[in-house]
Design a protein around this motif. Structure first.
Motif, mmCIF file in Angstrom:
data_model
loop_
_atom_site.group_PDB
_atom_site.id
_atom_site.type_symbol
_atom_site.label_atom_id
_atom_site.label_comp_id
_atom_site.label_asym_id
_atom_site.label_seq_id
_atom_site.Cartn_x
_atom_site.Cartn_y
_atom_site.Cartn_z
ATOM 1 N N LYS A 57 0.843 -1.199 0.000
ATOM 2 C CA LYS A 57 0.000 0.000 0.000
ATOM 3 C C LYS A 57 0.875 1.246 0.000
ATOM 4 N N VAL A 58 0.372 2.293 -0.654
ATOM 5 C CA VAL A 58 1.091 3.564 -0.732
ATOM 6 C C VAL A 58 0.311 4.601 0.068
ATOM 7 N N TYR A 59 1.041 5.338 0.931
ATOM 8 C CA TYR A 59 0.411 6.359 1.767
ATOM 9 C C TYR A 59 1.077 7.707 1.493
ATOM 10 N N ALA A 60 0.217 8.723 1.264
ATOM 11 C CA ALA A 60 0.733 10.085 1.131
ATOM 12 C C ALA A 60 0.896 10.664 2.532
ATOM 13 N N ARG A 61 2.049 11.264 2.798
ATOM 14 C CA ARG A 61 2.326 11.837 4.124
ATOM 15 C C ARG A 61 2.183 13.365 4.025
ATOM 16 N N LYS A 62 1.262 13.917 4.851
ATOM 17 C CA LYS A 62 1.020 15.359 4.807
ATOM 18 C C LYS A 62 1.089 15.953 6.208
ATOM 19 N N GLU A 63 1.647 17.147 6.263
ATOM 20 C CA GLU A 63 1.765 17.836 7.542
ATOM 21 C C GLU A 63 0.504 18.671 7.806
ATOM 22 N N VAL A 64 0.024 18.623 9.043
ATOM 23 C CA VAL A 64 -1.170 19.392 9.428
ATOM 24 C C VAL A 64 -0.748 20.849 9.657
ATOM 25 N N VAL A 65 -1.391 21.771 8.918
ATOM 26 C CA VAL A 65 -1.059 23.203 9.024
ATOM 27 C C VAL A 65 -2.342 24.029 9.108
ATOM 28 N N GLU A 66 -2.177 25.273 9.541
ATOM 29 C CA GLU A 66 -3.334 26.171 9.612
ATOM 30 C C GLU A 66 -3.742 26.610 8.221
ATOM 31 N N SER A 67 -2.733 26.966 7.399
ATOM 32 C CA SER A 67 -3.019 27.455 6.046
ATOM 33 C C SER A 67 -2.236 26.620 5.043
ATOM 34 N N ASN A 71 -0.651 21.457 -1.601
ATOM 35 C CA ASN A 71 -1.603 20.359 -1.404
ATOM 36 C C ASN A 71 -0.931 18.984 -1.391
ATOM 37 N N ASN A 72 0.254 18.885 -2.015
ATOM 38 C CA ASN A 72 0.937 17.591 -2.073
ATOM 39 C C ASN A 72 1.554 17.190 -0.738
ATOM 40 N N THR A 73 1.934 18.207 0.047
ATOM 41 C CA THR A 73 2.651 17.894 1.287
ATOM 42 C C THR A 73 1.955 18.410 2.540
ATOM 43 N N GLN A 74 0.837 19.138 2.372
ATOM 44 C CA GLN A 74 0.185 19.739 3.541
ATOM 45 C C GLN A 74 -1.320 19.453 3.527
ATOM 46 N N ILE A 75 -1.907 19.481 4.728
ATOM 47 C CA ILE A 75 -3.356 19.322 4.882
ATOM 48 C C ILE A 75 -3.812 20.271 5.977
ATOM 49 N N SER A 76 -5.006 20.828 5.807
ATOM 50 C CA SER A 76 -5.514 21.768 6.813
ATOM 51 C C SER A 76 -5.912 21.019 8.078
ATOM 52 N N LYS A 81 -8.811 16.725 10.945
ATOM 53 C CA LYS A 81 -9.740 16.317 11.989
ATOM 54 C C LYS A 81 -10.913 15.528 11.406
ATOM 55 N N ALA A 82 -11.209 15.770 10.130
ATOM 56 C CA ALA A 82 -12.273 14.994 9.484
ATOM 57 C C ALA A 82 -11.875 13.525 9.391
ATOM 58 N N LEU A 83 -10.550 13.281 9.324
ATOM 59 C CA LEU A 83 -10.048 11.906 9.286
ATOM 60 C C LEU A 83 -9.910 11.335 10.683
ATOM 61 N N ASN A 84 -9.437 12.186 11.579
ATOM 62 C CA ASN A 84 -9.242 11.754 12.969
ATOM 63 C C ASN A 84 -9.255 12.992 13.851
ATOM 64 N N PRO A 85 -10.211 13.089 14.778
ATOM 65 C CA PRO A 85 -10.354 14.305 15.604
ATOM 66 C C PRO A 85 -9.166 14.575 16.516
ATOM 67 N N HIS A 86 -8.243 13.628 16.656
ATOM 68 C CA HIS A 86 -7.113 13.798 17.574
ATOM 69 C C HIS A 86 -5.929 14.523 16.923
ATOM 70 N N TYR A 87 -5.996 14.748 15.603
ATOM 71 C CA TYR A 87 -4.873 15.429 14.943
ATOM 72 C C TYR A 87 -4.747 16.862 15.425
ATOM 73 N N ASP A 91 1.226 17.697 13.284
ATOM 74 C CA ASP A 91 1.181 16.241 13.132
ATOM 75 C C ASP A 91 1.326 15.854 11.653
ATOM 76 N N THR A 92 1.621 14.571 11.426
ATOM 77 C CA THR A 92 1.717 14.054 10.058
ATOM 78 C C THR A 92 0.565 13.101 9.813
ATOM 79 N N VAL A 93 -0.163 13.362 8.746
ATOM 80 C CA VAL A 93 -1.313 12.540 8.384
ATOM 81 C C VAL A 93 -0.911 11.637 7.222
ATOM 82 N N GLU A 94 -1.301 10.358 7.297
ATOM 83 C CA GLU A 94 -1.037 9.421 6.206
ATOM 84 C C GLU A 94 -2.355 9.028 5.544
ATOM 85 N N ILE A 95 -2.433 9.271 4.242
ATOM 86 C CA ILE A 95 -3.655 8.976 3.494
ATOM 87 C C ILE A 95 -3.316 7.963 2.410
ATOM 88 N N GLU A 96 -4.069 6.859 2.377
ATOM 89 C CA GLU A 96 -3.767 5.840 1.369
ATOM 90 C C GLU A 96 -4.071 6.363 -0.028
#
Length: 382
Positions: A57-67, A71-76, A81-87, A91-96
């Motif tokens: 499996k391939v996972y995209a790794r994105k850093e949680v940021v305010e702004s 889009n390739n390396t960052q996520i709001s 929080k839509a994926l996991n409310p604890h982020y 933090d780094t989010v992994e999306i398949e």
């Protein structure tokens, strides 16, 4: 990833000594590169290989940021929080992001990685093996020739015999078996590059070690070698035990041992002499088969003046100066040879600084003369 690949990796670990972890790490790196190349993605991704299930499996790794700026390396934070409310921010989010047809690409990539790693492992094994054999002798088979090299098959690798390392009196043909001396082992891109020689003095030393048990076990020691490959060589030997005849051990019964080496070197003449820490005796011995009347030593210049009978002058000097030249290389002393007539005119017999050991020298020469193979004559050296 199929279970067959996992089994193949396990087998490689046993047969080739390639760690499965090393293979998996290499495969992960190759799959990341394959994903970015085939799907034109610039994302920061991670590949997860599940050996048990045979899944990749391939996972995209994105850093949680305010702004979000990329889009390739960052996520709001909201998207995370839509994926996991604890982020939280930072933090780094992994999306398949595993593509549907990634299995085919993964299989091709895995095959390439395994093949490459096997080749690298085999190259490393061969390089390690031949590094340990540098300055050693091996028997090889002539494979082919060109204007620069003779290519010699040493079993697991092909060695290069340059023109400069070939004996001038030898003709090489494909399928000939020859003994070569390994002079250099280099780790090249296409695999180990091994250079061998037929002219190196080390070849002569190793041949004597193979042929003379007393040299192999250390009873007799080779102190020095001077060689003009294909023509003539001189060898100085020494035995700590006075009961051991160092020269006789090298010559063998009726010259059998040294003759085997002469045959291997296509008739190269070999003079074997006794080594001595006394320069008078050593220089006189080194000039064998010539007789020596007197040796005068000049310590400061590390030079000697050697007086020989008039009729022995050409023999002492040798053809084109070869005998004197080889004796000088063997001993490390400069040698100036004069006949008795020349020495008498120059008053060398009356020189106070001279060291006259003619009787000792003559005894040593009587011992060593039998070691000249084939025996030299005045006509040979003139």
């Amino acid at each position: 990833m199929s279970s067959d690949l996992v089994e193949a990796m396990t087998a490689l670990e046993k047969d080739k000594g390639i760690s499965k972890e090393v293979l998996l790490d290499a495969l992960e790196a190759a799959l990341i590169s394959a994903y970015k190349r085939n799907f034109e993605q610039a994302q920061n991704v991670r590949v997860d290989i599940n050996e048990g299930l045979g899944q990749i499996k391939v996972y995209a790794r994105k850093e949680v940021v305010e702004s979000v700026e990329n889009n390739n390396t960052q996520i709001s934070l909201e998207g995370a929080k839509a994926l996991n409310p604890h982020y939280q921010i930072g933090d780094t989010v992994e999306i398949e992001v595993t593509p549907r047809n990634f299995g085919r690409i993964a299989a091709q990539t895995a095959k390439q990685v395994v093949t490459q790693r096997v080749r690298e492992a085999e190259r490393n094994v061969i390089f390690s093996e031949f590094t340990d054999r540098e300055d050693d002798i091996m028997t090889g088979i002539v494979q082919r020739l060109d204007h620069r090299f003779i290519y010699v098959d040493l079993g697991r690798v092909e060695a290069l015999l340059p023109q400069s390392e070939q004996m001038p009196n030898e003709t090489y043909r494909p399928h000939d078996r020859i003994k070569v001396y390994i002079t250099k082992v280099e780790d090249a891109k296409k695999g180990p590059m091994i250079t061998v020689s037929r002219t190196h003095p080390g070849l002569l030393k190793r041949l004597f070690e193979l042929e003379v048990p007393e040299i192999y076990d250390g009873t007799v020691e080779i102190k020095s070698i001077s060689r003009e490959a294909g023509d003539r060589s001189k060898l100085a030997v020494y035995a700590e035990d006075p009961a051991v005849d160092a020269v006789g051990a090298c010559v063998g019964q009726k010259g059998s041992r040294v003759q085997t080496i002469v045959n291997e070197l296509k008739g190269e003449k070999i003079d074997i002499v006794n080594w001595s820490e006394d320069p008078v005796t050593y220089v006189a011995n080194a000039l064998s088969p010539s007789k020596v009347v007197k040796v005068i030593v000049h310590e400061a210049e590390k030079a000697t003046t050697v007086i020989v009978p008039d009729y022995q002058l050409s023999l002492a000097i040798g053809k084109k100066g070869q005998n004197a030249r080889l004796a000088a290389k063997l001993t490390g002393w400069k040698i100036d040879i004069k006949s008795e007539s020349e020495a008498e005119e120059a008053g060398l017999f009356d020189e106070d600084v001279s060291i006259d050991e003619s009787e000792v020298t003559q005894d040593a020469l009587d011992e060593t003369s039998s070691a000249d193979v084939p025996a030299a004559s005045d006509s040979d050296e003139s």
